[in-house]
Write an enzyme that holds these catalytic residues in place. Structure first.
Site, PDB file in Angstrom:
ATOM      1  CG  ASP A   1      -2.168   1.015   0.994  1.00 28.08           C
ATOM      2  OD1 ASP A   1      -2.061   2.045   0.768  1.00 28.08           O
ATOM      3  OD2 ASP A   1      -3.183   0.122   1.095  1.00 28.08           O
TER       4      ASP A   1
ATOM      5  CG  ASP B   1       2.565   4.336  -6.252  1.00 26.07           C
ATOM      6  OD1 ASP B   1       1.719   3.349  -7.120  1.00 26.07           O
ATOM      7  OD2 ASP B   1       2.199   5.584  -6.231  1.00 26.07           O
TER       8      ASP B   1
ATOM      9  CG  PHE C   1      -8.571  -4.623  -1.980  1.00 23.36           C
ATOM     10  CD1 PHE C   1      -9.944  -4.590  -1.986  1.00 23.36           C
ATOM     11  CD2 PHE C   1      -7.758  -5.621  -1.463  1.00 23.36           C
ATOM     12  CE1 PHE C   1     -10.413  -6.031  -1.457  1.00 23.36           C
ATOM     13  CE2 PHE C   1      -8.329  -6.701  -0.722  1.00 23.36           C
ATOM     14  CZ  PHE C   1      -9.839  -6.964  -0.768  1.00 23.36           C
TER      15      PHE C   1
ATOM     16  CB  SER D   1     -17.501  -1.147  -8.915  1.00 25.04           C
ATOM     17  OG  SER D   1     -18.521  -0.186  -8.331  1.00 25.04           O
TER      18      SER D   1
ATOM     19  CE1 TYR E   1     -13.540   3.534  -8.446  1.00 27.07           C
ATOM     20  CE2 TYR E   1     -15.765   3.367  -8.832  1.00 27.07           C
ATOM     21  CZ  TYR E   1     -14.658   2.988  -8.292  1.00 27.07           C
ATOM     22  OH  TYR E   1     -14.783   1.731  -7.523  1.00 27.07           O
TER      23      TYR E   1
ATOM     24  CE  LYS F   1     -12.503  -0.193  -9.216  1.00 26.89           C
ATOM     25  NZ  LYS F   1     -11.247  -0.882  -8.863  1.00 26.89           N
TER      26      LYS F   1
ATOM     27  CG  PHE G   1     -24.129  -4.813  -5.318  1.00 28.36           C
ATOM     28  CD1 PHE G   1     -23.262  -5.741  -6.075  1.00 28.36           C
ATOM     29  CD2 PHE G   1     -24.895  -4.447  -6.188  1.00 28.36           C
ATOM     30  CE1 PHE G   1     -23.474  -6.252  -7.392  1.00 28.36           C
ATOM     31  CE2 PHE G   1     -25.420  -4.767  -7.521  1.00 28.36           C
ATOM     32  CZ  PHE G   1     -24.650  -5.679  -7.719  1.00 28.36           C
ATOM     33  CG  ASN G   2     -23.689   0.605  -2.564  1.00 32.77           C
ATOM     34  OD1 ASN G   2     -24.175   0.057  -3.635  1.00 32.77           O
ATOM     35  ND2 ASN G   2     -23.889   2.125  -2.479  1.00 32.77           N
TER      36      ASN G   2
END
Ligand code: NAD
Ligand code: WQD
Length: 340
Positions: A32, A59, A82, A126, A151, A155, A181-182
């Site tokens: 990360d 990175d 991710f 997503s 964005y 994806k 989903f959310n």
């Protein structure tokens, strides 16, 4: 113990997945750059797991530094990717940064996976790829629509790249595309959770910050949609459930059961309106939440929720935590945060 590289592993979904991986007997290794997370996440992980989680401050677009991670780690069984920027509005302002970070990092990662013969990838996609769907719930066969933000386009492009790669002669990288989903909520210990920078765009952090007095009131964006109560409908999935989906996907690949490219919706299969979320949150906290209704937010999809059948049948994955319990964990987490 099988070693899994987790890019963006210090982030919201990544950190919960690191917990789930370790608890399932894997060895997660975080990569990360902390562009949207804090190093203190590692303290939370240590406290939950009772052990240090290995982490590289690197990175993913820095190929030389990322290559050193592969070199040092040696026997990597799989990667969960991710790492990405995720703010829809910001992507309209800074499209090149989004393409560079989200698409660029995937390309660097795939080249390194080929170089080091690491053949299993789980990718964070997503439900945004579905745009405004023609029918609900959305299945994995529901056609994707032109993205309405850079964005969302990143994806879709990443999904296309992985599909094209799977067709290339000699390719050995298999990928599982999880369309989230959310995601909402936090680890029950409240030691890790979502860390929105500045004013949150997402509903649940805005709700919890309003209840905590950080925000004056929530604006419900639109109550004139053709939905149960006029507000937008989404499929809110508990982040701990979402984390488990990654473990199951990784396991499927390591068991040799995965095809070259597979796509799964990861949602609960239920839709809830914004006003239902507000009501559930009020129930959980026992207090009224200050809100007003406002105009629609540009670009919002009126309603979307998952058909979760494929994940259940193929992965054996089902969500376990409902909306109220998830909101309870979100509220508990909020109460640990300082308004900086
Ligand atoms: P997050 O911002 O909390 O986590 C992303 C992590 O990646 C952060 O820790 C950030 O520092 C790191 N990162 C970003 N660019 C990097 C780079 N170039 N190199 C190394 N690290 C980098 O976001 P999240 O909510 O945990 O989302 C994780 C993934 O899931 C993202 O790909 C996101 O697009 C996707 N996703 C999120 C949601 C959601 O609502 N949260 C929904 C669908 C898909
Ligand atoms: C949920 C609902 C808002 C804030 C976004 C991305 C999507 C995916 C998930 C990454 C909507 C309403 C919100 C507020 C409100 N991310 N709302 N008042 O828009 O479904 O999806 O996050 O891939 O790509 O677009 O999530 O949490 O922003 O909104 O009324 O202050 O809450 O209108 O109906 P969304 P969200």
């Amino acid at each position: 113990m099988k070693k899994i590289l987790v890019t963006g592993g210090a982030g919201y979904i990544g950190s919960h997945t690191v917990v789930a991986l370790q608890e399932a007997g894997f060895q997660p290794v975080i990569v990360d750059n902390f562009s949207n997370s804090k190093e203190s996440v590692l303290d939370g992980l240590r406290s939950i797991l009772g052990a240090e989680v290995k982490s590289y401050h690197v990175d993913c677009n820095d190929k030389a530094a990322f290559r050193q991670v592969f070199e040092q780690e040696g026997d990597v069984a799989g990667v969960i990717h991710f790492a990405a920027f995720k703010a829809v509005g910001e992507s309209v302002q800074k499209p090149l940064a989004y393409f560079q970070n989200n698409v660029g990092s995937l390309l660097v990662l795939l080249e390194l996976m080929q170089e080091f013969k690491v053949n299993n990838l789980v990718f964070s996609s997503s439900c945004t790829v579905y745009g405004v769907p023609d029918a609900l719930p959305v299945t994995e066969q529901t056609p994707t629509k032109p993205a309405n933000s850079p964005y969302g386009r990143t994806k879709q492009m990443c999904e296309d790249i992985l599909r094209d790669l799977s067709q290339a002669p000699g390719n050995e990288v298999k990928s599982i595309l999880l369309r989230y989903f959310n995601p909402i909520g936090a680890h029950p210990s409240a030691k890790i959770g979502e860390l929105p920078l500045g004013v949150p765009n997402n509903l649940v952090p805005f709700v919890t910050q309003t209840a905590a007095g950080w925000r004056q009131e929530l604006t419900v964006y639109g109550v004139d949609y053709d939905t149960i109560d006029g507000s937008c409908v989404r499929d809110y999935i508990y982040v701990g459930d979402l984390a488990r989906a990654h473990v199951v996907a990784v396991q499927r690949q390591l068991d040799g059961k995965a095809e070259d490219v597979e796509v799964f919706n990861v949602g609960t299969g239920n839709g809830n309106s914004v006003l239902e979320v507000v009501g559930a949150f009020e129930k959980v906290t026992g207090q009224p939440l200050k809100y007003r209704t406002g105009p629609r937010r540009a670009g919002d999809v009126p309603a979307i929720y998952a058909d979760a059948t494929k994940a259940a049948e193929v992965l054996g994955f089902r969500t376990e935590v409902g909306l109220e319990e998830a909101l309870t964990t979100a509220w508990r987490w909020q109460q640990t945060l300082k308004n900086e």
